[in-house]
Every structure is written in C-alpha cells, then in structure tokens.
Design an enzyme around this catalytic site. Structure first.
Site, short mmCIF file in Angstrom:
data_model
loop_
_atom_site.label_atom_id
_atom_site.label_comp_id
_atom_site.label_asym_id
_atom_site.label_seq_id
_atom_site.Cartn_x
_atom_site.Cartn_y
_atom_site.Cartn_z
N THR A 1 1.09 -1.20 -0.20
CA THR A 1 -0.01 0.42 0.32
C THR A 1 0.93 1.56 -0.32
O THR A 1 1.73 1.12 0.31
CB THR A 1 -0.50 -0.10 0.90
OG1 THR A 1 -2.09 1.06 0.79
CG2 THR A 1 0.18 0.30 2.60
N GLY B 1 1.84 6.35 -7.37
CA GLY B 1 1.02 4.30 -8.47
C GLY B 1 1.92 4.38 -9.73
O GLY B 1 1.72 3.38 -10.45
N CYS C 1 5.85 3.22 -8.45
CA CYS C 1 5.81 2.23 -7.47
C CYS C 1 4.96 0.64 -7.96
O CYS C 1 3.75 0.65 -8.17
CB CYS C 1 5.55 2.23 -5.78
SG CYS C 1 5.24 0.42 -4.80
N THR D 1 1.60 0.08 -5.62
CA THR D 1 0.85 1.18 -5.70
C THR D 1 -0.13 1.20 -6.95
O THR D 1 0.83 0.98 -7.53
CB THR D 1 1.69 2.03 -4.99
OG1 THR D 1 1.61 1.66 -3.83
CG2 THR D 1 0.88 3.27 -5.22
#
EC number: 3.4.25.2
Length: 180
Positions: free
Chosen positions: A5, A161, A164, A167
C-alpha cells in the site's frame, strides 16, 4: 517495508486530507485493486490510514478508535496510549504495521515498535511501499504548485502509483475541513 500500500496524509491551511491507493498484493500477485485502507474516526474529526496486513488493520483501527474515545478525541493522548498498548501487547508487538493518524492540529506516524513521530514539517507524512514517492511528490507540489489539499494528495499518490509496482492509481481520500 510493506509491499501492499501507499498512504499519504497532508495537513494544509484549511483542510487535513488522507489518501491511499487500492492495491492489495500477496507476494508478486495483485489480489485486489479497490481496497479502502483509510478511515474516518471520532465522528469524522480524525483520519487514519494503515500499511500492513488487512486483518491487523481492523484490530488496530478498533483499538485506536477505543483509545481515541476514552481520551475524548485528544489525538496526541490517544496516539501515545495506543503506542504504549501496541508495544506491550505480546501479540500486537509482532505485527509489522504502521499507521498514520491526523486531525486539524496534529499528524502522527505510529509503529509497532512504539514510535509516535510527528513529521518535522508538521504537514506531510507517508507510509507503505510507495510512501517515499508520495512524500517526495507532496513536498514538491506543496512548495511549487497551488493545488487544493485534496488535489495535492491525489496527485502525489498518482505519481507514486506510476512508479511503485505495489501501488496502484485507484485512489481514495477523506477530508477534514475547518469548522466555519
């Protein structure tokens, strides 16, 4: 590091915002893309987000919310009491997890090792596998762009996002606005 996350919290001039992506990973597999890892607590006056296992999140959110209620909404006291409880409980102490909590006055990073950390700038904190990307983006945007607090969080998480692999860009945010 939690490969599950990214959570970003921002305490701006008029609003406090927390946001998180929706990806849940298990090893190198994406299990879910639309999970909600943030919560409103204390009748919407406190926001919280979690990096770690989902089962642990529910237990820790409930424990924190109970301490927040017993401290009559005092986030600092609840954060310190929570950290003490988390640290001394044999089961909870083994959890590899982190939480971000904020209201209009404070923002804290909480860990199972007993840490209660207020960011140096008092405004921006991030946790999770994409946390450093989101934090960097948020600092740059806060300094060089004139975005609304919620847009700053969304844009920063979008950047994280895109970088990563743990993510995604399915972003959820919650906001606390100043009372008028």
């Amino acid at each position: 590091m939690f490969h599950a996350t990214t959570i970003l919290a921002y305490k701006g001039k008029n609003k406090s915002v927390i946001g998180g992506d929706g990806q849940v990973s298990f090893g190198n597999t994406v299990l879910k893309g639309n999970a909600v890892k943030i919560r409103k607590l204390n009748n919407g006056k406190v926001l919280a987000g979690f990096a770690g296992s989902t089962a642990d999140a529910f237990n820790l959110f409930d424990m924190f919310e109970n301490l927040l209620q017993s401290s009559k909404g005092d986030l600092l006291k609840a954060a310190i009491d929570f950290s003490k409880e988390w640290r001394k409980d044999k089961y909870l102490r083994k959890l590899e997890a982190m939480m971000l909590v904020l209201d209009r006055n404070h923002i804290f990073l909480l860990s199972g090792t007993g840490d209660v950390v207020e960011p140096e700038d008092g405004q921006i904190a991030a946790i999770g596998s994409g946390g450093n990307y989101a934090l960097s983006a948020a600092r740059a945007l806060a300094k060089h762009a004139s975005l609304d607090e919620e847009e700053l969080v969304k844009s920063s998480l979008q950047i994280a996002g895109e970088i990563c692999i743990y993510t995604n860009t399915n972003i959820k945010t919650y906001v606390i606005e100043d009372e008028k």
